[in-house]
Design an enzyme around this catalytic site. Structure first.
Site, mmCIF file in Angstrom:
data_model
loop_
_atom_site.group_PDB
_atom_site.id
_atom_site.type_symbol
_atom_site.label_atom_id
_atom_site.label_comp_id
_atom_site.label_asym_id
_atom_site.label_seq_id
_atom_site.Cartn_x
_atom_site.Cartn_y
_atom_site.Cartn_z
ATOM 1 N N CYS A 62 6.787 7.156 -7.099
ATOM 2 C CA CYS A 62 7.258 6.553 -8.355
ATOM 3 C C CYS A 62 8.157 7.469 -9.173
ATOM 4 O O CYS A 62 9.318 7.141 -9.420
ATOM 5 C CB CYS A 62 6.052 6.160 -9.201
ATOM 6 S SG CYS A 62 5.046 4.906 -8.414
HETATM 7 N N1 LIG Z 1 1.421 4.186 -4.787
HETATM 8 C C1 LIG Z 1 1.337 4.182 -6.108
HETATM 9 O O1 LIG Z 1 0.600 4.977 -6.668
HETATM 10 C C2 LIG Z 1 2.134 3.199 -6.944
HETATM 11 C C3 LIG Z 1 1.847 3.117 -8.310
HETATM 12 C C4 LIG Z 1 2.521 2.200 -9.101
HETATM 13 C C5 LIG Z 1 3.497 1.396 -8.518
HETATM 14 N N2 LIG Z 1 3.796 1.496 -7.194
HETATM 15 C C6 LIG Z 1 4.815 0.600 -6.664
HETATM 16 O O2 LIG Z 1 4.186 -0.405 -5.876
HETATM 17 C C7 LIG Z 1 5.025 -0.781 -4.787
HETATM 18 C C8 LIG Z 1 4.280 -0.606 -3.481
HETATM 19 O O3 LIG Z 1 3.962 0.758 -3.328
HETATM 20 P P1 LIG Z 1 2.829 1.284 -2.364
HETATM 21 O O4 LIG Z 1 2.552 2.678 -2.781
HETATM 22 O O5 LIG Z 1 1.695 0.331 -2.278
HETATM 23 O O6 LIG Z 1 3.628 1.268 -0.963
HETATM 24 P P2 LIG Z 1 2.999 1.400 0.501
HETATM 25 O O7 LIG Z 1 4.103 1.892 1.367
HETATM 26 O O8 LIG Z 1 1.702 2.126 0.455
HETATM 27 O O9 LIG Z 1 2.675 -0.094 0.893
HETATM 28 C C9 LIG Z 1 3.619 -1.066 1.088
HETATM 29 C C10 LIG Z 1 3.171 -1.989 2.196
HETATM 30 O O10 LIG Z 1 4.121 -3.032 2.325
HETATM 31 C C11 LIG Z 1 4.289 -3.309 3.701
HETATM 32 N N3 LIG Z 1 5.550 -4.008 3.859
HETATM 33 C C12 LIG Z 1 6.801 -3.498 3.906
HETATM 34 N N4 LIG Z 1 7.689 -4.478 4.033
HETATM 35 C C13 LIG Z 1 7.014 -5.646 4.066
HETATM 36 C C14 LIG Z 1 7.382 -7.009 4.179
HETATM 37 N N5 LIG Z 1 8.651 -7.363 4.286
HETATM 38 N N6 LIG Z 1 6.399 -7.923 4.174
HETATM 39 C C15 LIG Z 1 5.103 -7.548 4.080
HETATM 40 N N7 LIG Z 1 4.689 -6.285 3.969
HETATM 41 C C16 LIG Z 1 5.629 -5.344 3.963
HETATM 42 C C17 LIG Z 1 4.177 -1.964 4.366
HETATM 43 O O11 LIG Z 1 3.848 -2.095 5.736
HETATM 44 C C18 LIG Z 1 3.061 -1.319 3.564
HETATM 45 O O12 LIG Z 1 1.782 -1.576 4.110
HETATM 46 C C19 LIG Z 1 6.281 0.088 -4.910
HETATM 47 O O13 LIG Z 1 7.257 -0.616 -5.623
HETATM 48 C C20 LIG Z 1 5.789 1.264 -5.722
HETATM 49 O O14 LIG Z 1 6.853 1.868 -6.451
HETATM 50 C C21 LIG Z 1 3.116 2.380 -6.395
#
Ligand SMILES: NC(=O)c1ccc[n+]([C@@H]2O[C@H](COP(=O)([O-])OP(=O)(O)OC[C@H]3O[C@@H](n4cnc5c(N)ncnc54)[C@H](O)[C@@H]3O)[C@@H](O)[C@H]2O)c1
Length: 436
Positions: free
Chosen positions: A270
């Site tokens: 992030c």
């Molecule tokens: N990790 C954190 O602490 C955090 C905190 C706040 C916000 N975010 C935001 O949340 C969002 C997700 O982050 P995350 O950390 O969970 O990512 P992540 O990479 O852990 O998970 C994302 C998932 O989406 C899947 N994916 C990718 N493309 C896809 C598609 N077309 N259809 C279905 N699934 C698909 C991936 O295989 C993966 O399992 C991002 O925008 C991130 O900036 C993350």
């Protein structure tokens, strides 16, 4: 029965698309509150694990996943035709940057295109991925409308940013208030009602754009403040003043000050990324985001500054960095997690290697360096024992995992460069410690 009523009675079926650090814990909350759920992901390996009751995220135990599976309320699938079976679709897919530091919308676009053919009337679609103001309205909604259905008439869209802080002992998905923005009363009411069933407090705002901007403000706030203390660290270091001592004293002020801590650079999915989503969007309005750019510049420079300090520390011992062996402690981007995304440890390794050092790393949670967005360093975590510590010219503390025994590290290392003030309580061997 209409959707609002079914949400309130926990009879609505909830689908989460993207079962990562954000999507998986969110989905678990719904199952634990008795909602029938379907988890969607394109990663088949995750689907298989989840359906077997196994986790792939360190701080979410197998036992919690098994319990969720045993309820019979949860299923994971890569079959997006099943989108029609759910009433509410929550999207938590990645939003990284391209190599030109611009928003990479391919995951959101890809998800929208996959969902659209299976969309049906009456569904609620909530985007959770961090992104620039306008994404829900200008990017996601038009893609969903290729289904032939009309947004905010036939189906509803909203944006609700995630504030997940993996492994934070004080807050979890359920106890962190959640901002909800939508551009129609109905979409907002449905989304607020949905999260009200699982989260301690919802905070409605007037539009999806306001909710998108809220998330960016939160992360820009962190990025700018971290840059400020990083700059303070560099200045105070030159003056021979310990920045951590100064921060710890300043934070005793009961109002008007909030402590941020310097480190080897920014990490995680992030803080190093999201601010540039606003920078990109601001260009459309002929605006520059000067604070964001400046913070980015300072934070990006930190690993280079740390390597400079490693050179100086080795120099004190009559050694050059070229040809020296360096053990980097901690590969994850912050303590006690296994997430490597944008970790400054990897940047440190890269710079050290470029300058001719022999580099190994240890991380109890990262047995092998994964292939990353910008790096592909092939390396495995080395054992952290007495003999190993003794043989390196320098031990560089990058991530201060609680599992490390700092007395043991300092006792056995020849030289320690500490970027986290991790060794603050170590008494013996302080002459070997250099703060950076
Ligand atoms: N990790 C954190 O602490 C955090 C905190 C706040 C916000 N975010 C935001 O949340 C969002 C997700 O982050 P995350 O950390 O969970 O990512 P992540 O990479 O852990 O998970 C994302 C998932 O989406 C899947 N994916 C990718 N493309 C896809 C598609 N077309 N259809 C279905 N699934 C698909 C991936 O295989 C993966 O399992 C991002 O925008 C991130 O900036 C993350």
């Amino acid at each position: 029965m209409d959707l609002l009523e079914r949400i309130k009675k926990h009879e609505a079926v909830v689908g989460v698309v993207g079962l990562g650090y954000v999507g998986l814990p969110l989905l678990i909350e719904f199952v634990e509150q008795g909602f029938k759920t379907i988890g969607f992901d394109i990663d088949e390996k995750k689907i298989v694990k989840l359906n077997q009751g196994k986790s792939y995220i360190k701080h979410i135990g197998d036992d919690r996943i098994k319990k969720v599976v045993d309820t019979g309320l949860f299923e994971a699938t890569a079959d997006f035709k099943r989108i029609g079976e759910v009433d509410c679709i929550l999207i938590a897919v990645p939003t990284p940057l391209t190599k030109y530091r611009e928003p990479d919308m391919s995951y959101i676009v890809g998800t929208g295109e996959t969902i659209a053919p299976h969309l049906r009337k009456g569904q609620l679609v909530v985007l959770e991925s961090s992104t620039y103001p306008g994404t829900t309205e200008e990017v996601l909604k038009p893609i969903l409308e290729t289904s032939g259905l009309k947004g905010d008439e036939d189906f509803w869209v909203a944006f609700s940013p995630e504030r997940e802080d993996p492994n934070n002992p004080k807050f979890n998905t359920r106890t962190i208030p959640k901002v909800v923005g939508a551009n129609t009363e109905t979409a907002r009411a449905l989304t607020v009602a949905l999260y009200d069933q699982v989260i301690v407090q919802t905070v409605p705002v007037s539009s999806s754009q306001a909710a998108e901007a809220t998330k960016l403000l939160e992360n820009i706030f962190r990025s700018v403040n971290i840059a400020l203390v990083n700059e303070m660290k560099i200045i105070l270091d030159r003056m021979g003043i310990d920045v951590w001592e100064v921060i710890n004293a300043a934070k005793t002020k009961p109002f008007g000050f909030m402590p941020f801590y310097p480190g080897p650079g920014l990490g995680g999915h992030c803080i190093p990324i999201d601010p540039f989503y606003l920078t990109w969007k601001a260009r459309e309005f002929e605006m520059n985001t000067r604070f964001i750019e400046l913070a980015g510049e300072i934070n990006t420079n930190m690993p280079y500054w740390v390597v400079q300090k490693v050179m100086e520390a080795l120099n004190e011992q009559g050694k050059s960095l070229k040809g020296s062996s360096v053990l980097v402690l901690g590969a994850a981007y912050k303590k006690d997690i296994d997430d490597m995304r944008e970790s400054p440890s990897v940047k440190l390794m890269e710079i050290l290697m470029e300058k001719g050092a022999k580099v190994d790393y240890n991380d109890p949670y990262v047995p092998e360096l994964p292939k990353m967005r910008m790096y592909d360093i092939q390396s495995k975590s080395v054992d952290l024992n007495e003999a190993a510590l003794k043989k390196y010219d320098c031990v560089l503390i990058s991530t201060d995992h609680s599992a490390y025994d700092w007395n043991f590290v300092v006792k056995n290392a020849q030289l320690v460069v500490d970027t986290r003030n991790a060794t603050i309580d170590v008494q013996a061997g302080r002459e070997k410690i250099f703060k950076a």
